[in-house]
Structures are given as C-alpha cells and as structure tokens.
Design a protein around this motif. Structure first.
Motif: not given
Length: 166
Positions: A20, A58-59, A61-63, A65-66, A125, A130, A134, A138
């Motif tokens: 990611t 959040s997951s 991976n989402t964190w 990404y942010r 994303l 995603k 999702e 995000t």
C-alpha cells in the motif's frame, strides 16, 4: 516491554501494508527510485509517530492509506520534484502487482501523472480494489461521491489518452 511489543506490532503491520505504501509512493512521485525511497521513508516515519494513537477504529490498511496519502500530498506541496514522466526501471516493475503489460502500466502512470492530487488519491484506492464504501471512509466522502468521481476520472483518462494519439 510494552514499547517492544508495540514496536513488534508496528513492524508486523508495516510488513502487511508495505505494498500500500509503495503504491502511494509510485502514484505521487516521478518514480525515480531515490524519490520513491524518500517518500517511503517519510511515510513510515509519519506512521511510526502516529502509531501510538492508532485505536483500531478502521483496518490497519485503511489507516495506512490515510497517513500515506496525507503525507504524500503534503510532501508535494512543500517540495519541487524533478519532471514527471520518467520511465519506470526494471526494479520498480518487478514490485508492481502484475508485470504482464509493462508498456500499458507505464502508459497508465503517464496519464495518472496528469491528474490532480485528489484524483490520484481516489484512483490509488480504486486500483487497489477498495469498495466505494471503503474509499469514501478513507477519504471522508460519500459512496455516491466516490462513484461519481471515479466515473469522471475514467473519462478524463480516456480523454487524455485520446488527445495524445491524435
């Protein structure tokens, strides 16, 4: 001992989310290996600083990404990069998910280079498969807005591609 366990958890999360971070780096740099490494390092530093505040709402991976997207966009605002449209080298290609159509991947990145930072973030994303839900979570926008923007981005890429072949 608690710090050591936190460090181990961070390293494990980083290992799982490595691709990611790398995709964000490719999307927001000129793909020069040195610039990719610099952005990767900056993102990991931001993740490490933010790790104690990660609550699992959040997951991971989402964190990631942010944090990665925010770091990349912020870095672009404060740094002048070398000209875009540099070629991807063989080492970069091998890291991409599929090597089947190298020329097509390179062409896609050339077109993506012409998008705005917000469009790049959404597309990153989307290309990572995603869901609209999702992506919306995000980026802090509605699913309807995600779907609408994806449609506009696709049309923009098609238009950009046609213009260069006319």
């Amino acid at each position: 001992m608690a710090r050591e366990n936190g460090q181990q958890a961070f390293v494990e999360m980083l290992r799982r989310c490595d691709s990611t971070i790398f995709r964000v780096c490719l999307m927001f740099t000129d793909r020069n290996p040195e610039n990719v490494r610099d952005m990767y390092q900056d993102i990991v530093c931001e993740l490490w600083e933010s790790w104690p505040r990660f609550r699992g709402m959040s997951s991971p991976n989402t964190w990631v990404y942010r944090i990665a997207l925010n770091t990349a966009v912020s870095q672009l605002r404060h740094r002048t990069l070398s000209p875009m449209f540099s070629l991807l080298d063989d080492a970069m290609y091998s890291t991409l998910a599929e090597k089947a159509h190298d020329g097509m991947v390179e062409r896609l990145y050339e077109l993506i280079d012409q998008l705005s930072d917000g469009e790049k973030a959404l597309l990153t994303l989307y290309l990572d498969r995603k869901t609209a839900k999702e992506i919306g979570f995000t980026l802090g926008i509605s699913e309807a807005a995600v779907n609408h923007r994806i449609g506009r981005i696709k049309q923009k890429l098609i238009t950009l591609n046609k213009k260069e072949y006319e």
